[in-house]
Design an enzyme around this catalytic site. Sequence first.
Site, PDB file in Angstrom:
ATOM      1  N   GLU A  86     -10.304  -8.866  30.355  1.00  0.00           N
ATOM      2  CA  GLU A  86     -10.632  -7.559  30.919  1.00  0.00           C
ATOM      3  C   GLU A  86      -9.945  -7.282  32.247  1.00  0.00           C
ATOM      4  OE1 GLU A  86     -14.904  -7.707  30.878  1.00  0.00           O
ATOM      5  OE2 GLU A  86     -15.013  -6.914  28.837  1.00  0.00           O
ATOM      6  N   GLU A 117     -15.637 -29.312  21.840  1.00  0.00           N
ATOM      7  CA  GLU A 117     -16.081 -29.507  23.221  1.00  0.00           C
ATOM      8  C   GLU A 117     -16.042 -30.973  23.650  1.00  0.00           C
ATOM      9  OE1 GLU A 117     -20.739 -29.948  23.739  1.00  0.00           O
ATOM     10  OE2 GLU A 117     -20.260 -28.025  22.823  1.00  0.00           O
TER      11      GLU A 117
END
Length: 300
Positions: A86, A117
């Site tokens: 963004e 992860e």
Amino acid sequence: MVLNNVKNLLTEQRNSRSTNIDQMSALEMVQLMNHEDQNIINAIANVTKSIAAAVDIIAEVIQNGGRLVYIGAGTSGRLGVLDASECLPTFGVGEETVIGIIAGGDRALRNPVENAEDNREAVITDLQNIQFNSKDILCAIAASGRTPYCISGLEYAKQLGAKTIALACTEKNPMFEIADTNIPVLVGAEVITGSTRLKSGSAQKMVLNMLTTCSMIKIGKTYGNLMVDVKPTNEKLHHRAVNMLSMILDIDDESAENLLKAANNHVKTAILMHLKTINYDQAIQLLAVNQSRLSEALKD
């Protein structure tokens, strides 16, 4: 470094207020979640000094030609990618300034990637793929603060001499033992035990908003509270750019449209061209000598 004992983590505790949530009405569930979410504001208020310290470091790194790089797994990784993505439409900066990396790659944005992860080697490869270096700053995001992918990334960044930030929702964790700047947002037990996409995720999103927004303001990406480095890449953003010019310069929409076009769709440049009565090349040069700060360029 022991990572297998998760039962004592704050993010894994059972919330006594939601023990019987499966017996509640929809309204009661919504009201409970809303009540719990109010804890997020206080948790962030308690660490504003740490967030501000991180902002100052990020702004300095970017001004010196470095990048802010987020890493994380699952929800944390998705939030980092979202915040980085963004920055281009909002502040006119892309991957040359802010990058989000999620464990497991882009596929993990929509689908769980098994053991991503836990892969300590993968993060090093991911950082090497973007030529992460000592000029950059790494922000590791993990609700528990114990994600191996993030820990390994922080260790690698430290070895390179890069600045590091750790954002987590526990107070004592392995990430905080490594990072230069720690941001512990202690939102407490989740409504659904261990579901850190809830309060923890919301808190992380709010902190990331602060990190990029405030650092971008510090490096001159706004004029007051206006996003004058907006990239008008769609109709909405184009109208926003025109509206800003109309408001700032007190001109009609048609004049603002023409001015924006003459400035190659760059609001800052358009403002300088109008107020300084200069051409596009002169406006670009004036911004350059003032480190792209519109307020300073207007005084020049």
